[in-house]
Design an enzyme around this catalytic site. Structure first.
Site, short mmCIF file in Angstrom:
data_model
loop_
_atom_site.label_atom_id
_atom_site.label_comp_id
_atom_site.label_asym_id
_atom_site.label_seq_id
_atom_site.Cartn_x
_atom_site.Cartn_y
_atom_site.Cartn_z
N SER A 1 16.04 0.25 -26.12
CA SER A 1 16.80 -0.95 -25.79
C SER A 1 18.19 -0.86 -26.37
O SER A 1 18.38 -0.36 -27.48
CB SER A 1 16.11 -2.20 -26.33
OG SER A 1 16.93 -3.34 -26.17
N TYR B 1 12.67 -6.69 -33.62
CA TYR B 1 12.58 -5.90 -32.39
C TYR B 1 13.65 -4.82 -32.36
O TYR B 1 13.38 -3.64 -32.07
CB TYR B 1 12.71 -6.83 -31.19
CG TYR B 1 12.76 -6.14 -29.86
CD1 TYR B 1 11.60 -5.65 -29.25
CD2 TYR B 1 13.97 -5.98 -29.17
CE1 TYR B 1 11.64 -5.01 -28.02
CE2 TYR B 1 14.02 -5.35 -27.94
CZ TYR B 1 12.85 -4.87 -27.36
OH TYR B 1 12.90 -4.23 -26.14
#
Length: 341
Positions: free
Chosen positions: A180, A208
């Site tokens: 990501s 995350y």
């Protein structure tokens, strides 16, 4: 210097989020895969929804033997049966389902043991499954690890290490980690992988991002180590698929005009799994791609080999693997392969 790096990271995130449609205008809505995938074995984690589902389906339709590695095996089996029905007069896709729960390191080990017993080559491993517990308090797995770090980094890292013997059996193989762009905003604090963070200090998005950065740094060391061991046949690739409507984040299930649908998100993953062009972009066996199917910028942390090595060592420590695990595994694999010649 640090503030400049943070601003640069924030710009990368903002650019990807709001400009991804513009950056990918020239890409087709769905991927057109090459015909050399027939007969190749591909493991896709988290293949029951979103990017993973589209990735697995397209690879199966292209002739690959696809293993859907999922926690919900019933849902995966239903999907595989539906693909068979939809095939009609086309070749029935070669798909099988295997249980894998990334919230349990014991499950990862069982999966790898069952696969390794087949003693067959693995050509592509796609670590797609991930978790983002948006807005939720800090949670830990049965292994005592913060859940984002376990599911997004530690468990896929263990799976990758345990499947290396099968990847080495193939003349050429690839590890594709779905990453990501938010890794640009992360800081690396290994003490938080196990330790409880004060509630007002914990952020699910920060956790995350940190897990994605850790997995990127781990992959960088793995690529370099394989090259040092003269194992350039394994290519290590990370890819940011874009901001996609997904079950990963409930608020992202309703598509906005600037977001990708899962099929569009799968394009860059499928490109990294199948394109011959990827080999030309490798730097010491490693590459990071953006959602436009082109090499992207990584966080400065990934360029710091000492920091990457710290992440590598911390990961092996958690997995209770020796520092020499990789060299020992390669030596054992070579011995077995030579016996079979």
């Amino acid at each position: 210097m640090e503030s400049r790096a943070r601003l640069g990271g924030l710009w990368e995130v903002v650019k990807e989020i709001f400009c991804q449609k513009l950056l990918t205008y020239y890409l087709p809505c769905s991927s057109v895969l090459p015909n050399h995938l027939s007969g190749l074995s591909v493991i896709v984690t988290g293949a029951t929804s979103g990017i993973g589902l589209h990735t697995a389906r397209e690879l199966a339709n292209a002739g690959a033997h696809v293993i859907m590695a999922c926690r919900n095996t019933k849902a995966a089996s239903d999907i595989a049966r539906q693909w068979t029905v939809e095939a009609h007069y086309r070749k029935v896709p070669n798909v099988e389902v295997m249980e894998l729960d990334l919230l349990s390191l014991a499950s990862v080990r069982r999966f790898a043991e069952v696969w390794e017993q087949r003693a067959v080559p693995l050509h592509i491993l796609i670590n797609n499954a991930g978790v983002l517990l948006m807005g939720e308090p800090q949670q830990f797995s049965v292994d005592g690890l913060e859940q984002h770090m376990q599911v997004n980094h530690v468990a896929p890292a263990l799976l990758t290490l345990l499947l290396l013997p099968s990847l080495l059996k193939a003349p050429s193989s690839r590890i594709v980690n779905v990453n990501s762009v938010v890794h640009h905003c992360a800081v690396m604090e290994p003490k938080n992988w196990r330790g409880k963070v004060k509630e007002h200090n914990f952020s699910s998005m920060k956790a995350y991002a940190a897990s994605k950065l850790a997995h990127l740094m781990f992959l960088k060391i793995l690529a370099n180590s394989l090259l040092e061991q003269k194992r350039a046949s394994i290519q290590c690739i990370a890819v940011h698929p874009g901001i996609v409507t997904t079950k990963l984040v409930p608020s992202f299930q309703k598509k906005s005009f600037w977001m990708f649908d899962p099929a569009e998100g799968a394009r860059s993953v499928l490109f990294c799994a199948s394109s011959d062009q990827v080999a030309d972009d490798l730097d010491n066996g490693f590459a990071y791609y953006s959602c436009n199917c082109k090499p992207g910028r990584v966080s400065p942390h990934v360029a710091n080999m000492d920091s990457c090595l710290d992440v590598w060592k911390k990961t092996l420590e958690i997995l209770q693997l020796d520092d020499n695990y990789l060299s020992q595994m390669i030596a054992n694999t070579n011995e077995k392969l030579n016996k079979n010649v």
